[in-house]
Design a protein around this motif. Structure first.
Motif, short mmCIF file in Angstrom:
data_model
loop_
_atom_site.label_atom_id
_atom_site.label_comp_id
_atom_site.label_asym_id
_atom_site.label_seq_id
_atom_site.Cartn_x
_atom_site.Cartn_y
_atom_site.Cartn_z
N HIS A 21 -57.88 -38.98 -52.76
CA HIS A 21 -56.60 -38.58 -53.32
C HIS A 21 -56.39 -39.20 -54.70
O HIS A 21 -56.92 -40.28 -54.98
CB HIS A 21 -55.45 -39.03 -52.41
CG HIS A 21 -55.44 -38.35 -51.09
ND1 HIS A 21 -54.79 -37.15 -50.89
CD2 HIS A 21 -55.99 -38.69 -49.91
CE1 HIS A 21 -54.95 -36.79 -49.62
NE2 HIS A 21 -55.68 -37.70 -49.01
N ALA A 22 -55.59 -38.53 -55.52
CA ALA A 22 -55.15 -39.11 -56.78
C ALA A 22 -54.04 -40.12 -56.47
O ALA A 22 -53.22 -39.88 -55.59
CB ALA A 22 -54.64 -38.02 -57.71
N VAL A 23 -54.04 -41.23 -57.18
CA VAL A 23 -53.10 -42.32 -56.89
C VAL A 23 -51.95 -42.32 -57.88
O VAL A 23 -52.15 -42.21 -59.09
CB VAL A 23 -53.83 -43.69 -56.94
CG1 VAL A 23 -52.86 -44.83 -56.74
CG2 VAL A 23 -54.94 -43.73 -55.90
N ARG A 24 -50.74 -42.42 -57.33
CA ARG A 24 -49.53 -42.60 -58.14
C ARG A 24 -48.91 -43.92 -57.71
O ARG A 24 -48.67 -44.15 -56.52
CB ARG A 24 -48.55 -41.45 -57.90
CG ARG A 24 -47.27 -41.57 -58.69
CD ARG A 24 -46.43 -40.33 -58.55
NE ARG A 24 -46.12 -39.98 -57.19
CZ ARG A 24 -44.97 -40.28 -56.59
NH1 ARG A 24 -44.04 -40.92 -57.22
NH2 ARG A 24 -44.77 -39.92 -55.34
N VAL A 25 -48.68 -44.82 -58.65
CA VAL A 25 -48.14 -46.14 -58.33
C VAL A 25 -46.62 -46.07 -58.37
O VAL A 25 -46.02 -45.61 -59.35
CB VAL A 25 -48.66 -47.20 -59.32
CG1 VAL A 25 -48.08 -48.56 -58.99
CG2 VAL A 25 -50.17 -47.26 -59.27
N THR A 26 -45.99 -46.50 -57.27
CA THR A 26 -44.54 -46.55 -57.16
C THR A 26 -44.10 -47.98 -56.92
O THR A 26 -44.94 -48.88 -56.79
CB THR A 26 -44.05 -45.67 -55.99
OG1 THR A 26 -44.51 -46.24 -54.76
CG2 THR A 26 -44.56 -44.24 -56.11
N LEU A 27 -42.80 -48.20 -56.83
CA LEU A 27 -42.29 -49.55 -56.54
C LEU A 27 -42.70 -50.02 -55.15
O LEU A 27 -42.81 -51.22 -54.89
CB LEU A 27 -40.77 -49.58 -56.67
CG LEU A 27 -40.24 -49.39 -58.10
CD1 LEU A 27 -38.73 -49.31 -58.08
CD2 LEU A 27 -40.70 -50.51 -58.99
N GLY A 29 -45.58 -49.35 -53.83
CA GLY A 29 -47.03 -49.47 -53.82
C GLY A 29 -47.68 -48.14 -54.14
O GLY A 29 -47.01 -47.14 -54.37
N PRO A 30 -49.01 -48.11 -54.13
CA PRO A 30 -49.72 -46.87 -54.47
C PRO A 30 -49.60 -45.83 -53.36
O PRO A 30 -49.72 -46.14 -52.18
CB PRO A 30 -51.16 -47.32 -54.65
CG PRO A 30 -51.27 -48.60 -53.90
CD PRO A 30 -49.91 -49.22 -53.91
N VAL A 31 -49.33 -44.58 -53.75
CA VAL A 31 -49.24 -43.46 -52.81
C VAL A 31 -50.06 -42.30 -53.35
O VAL A 31 -50.37 -42.23 -54.53
CB VAL A 31 -47.78 -43.01 -52.58
CG1 VAL A 31 -46.97 -44.08 -51.90
CG2 VAL A 31 -47.13 -42.58 -53.86
N ALA A 32 -50.40 -41.38 -52.45
CA ALA A 32 -51.14 -40.18 -52.85
C ALA A 32 -50.24 -39.27 -53.68
O ALA A 32 -49.06 -39.11 -53.37
CB ALA A 32 -51.66 -39.45 -51.63
N LEU A 33 -50.78 -38.69 -54.71
CA LEU A 33 -50.02 -37.82 -55.60
C LEU A 33 -49.47 -36.60 -54.85
O LEU A 33 -48.38 -36.13 -55.15
CB LEU A 33 -50.93 -37.37 -56.75
CG LEU A 33 -50.28 -36.61 -57.89
CD1 LEU A 33 -49.23 -37.47 -58.58
CD2 LEU A 33 -51.33 -36.18 -58.88
N CYS A 34 -50.18 -36.12 -53.84
CA CYS A 34 -49.77 -34.94 -53.10
C CYS A 34 -48.73 -35.26 -52.03
O CYS A 34 -48.18 -34.35 -51.41
CB CYS A 34 -50.97 -34.28 -52.44
SG CYS A 34 -51.74 -35.28 -51.15
N GLY A 35 -48.46 -36.54 -51.78
CA GLY A 35 -47.49 -36.93 -50.77
C GLY A 35 -48.09 -37.17 -49.40
O GLY A 35 -47.36 -37.25 -48.41
#
Length: 70
Positions: A21-27, A29-35
């Motif tokens: 998965h593509a990684v998106r960093v949030t507050l 922690g890291p989550v998958a871009l697709c959810g």
């Protein structure tokens, strides 16, 4: 829209999901871009380099929208 070549890659914590998965960093922690969920661990290389194991939903979110003429 995201720059696909700059996205990091990782795998989610869910059982049976072996896609990269593509990684998106949030507050939180890291989550998958697709959810798909939180990222359990990183994968060496960038998301653009993981051709045959890539999550197609992440790729669709990251790609710019195609415009068609009416």
């Amino acid at each position: 829209m995201y720059m696909v070549d700059a996205l990091e890659s990782g795998v989610v914590q869910g059982p049976g999901d072996t896609r990269v998965h593509a990684v998106r960093v949030t507050l939180q922690g890291p989550v998958a871009l697709c959810g798909a969920g939180p990222i359990a661990g990183g994968v060496p290389g960038r998301f653009a380099d993981s051709d045959h194991h890539a999550c197609y939903a992440c790729l669709a979110v990251a790609m710019p929208r195609q415009r068609t003429g009416s």
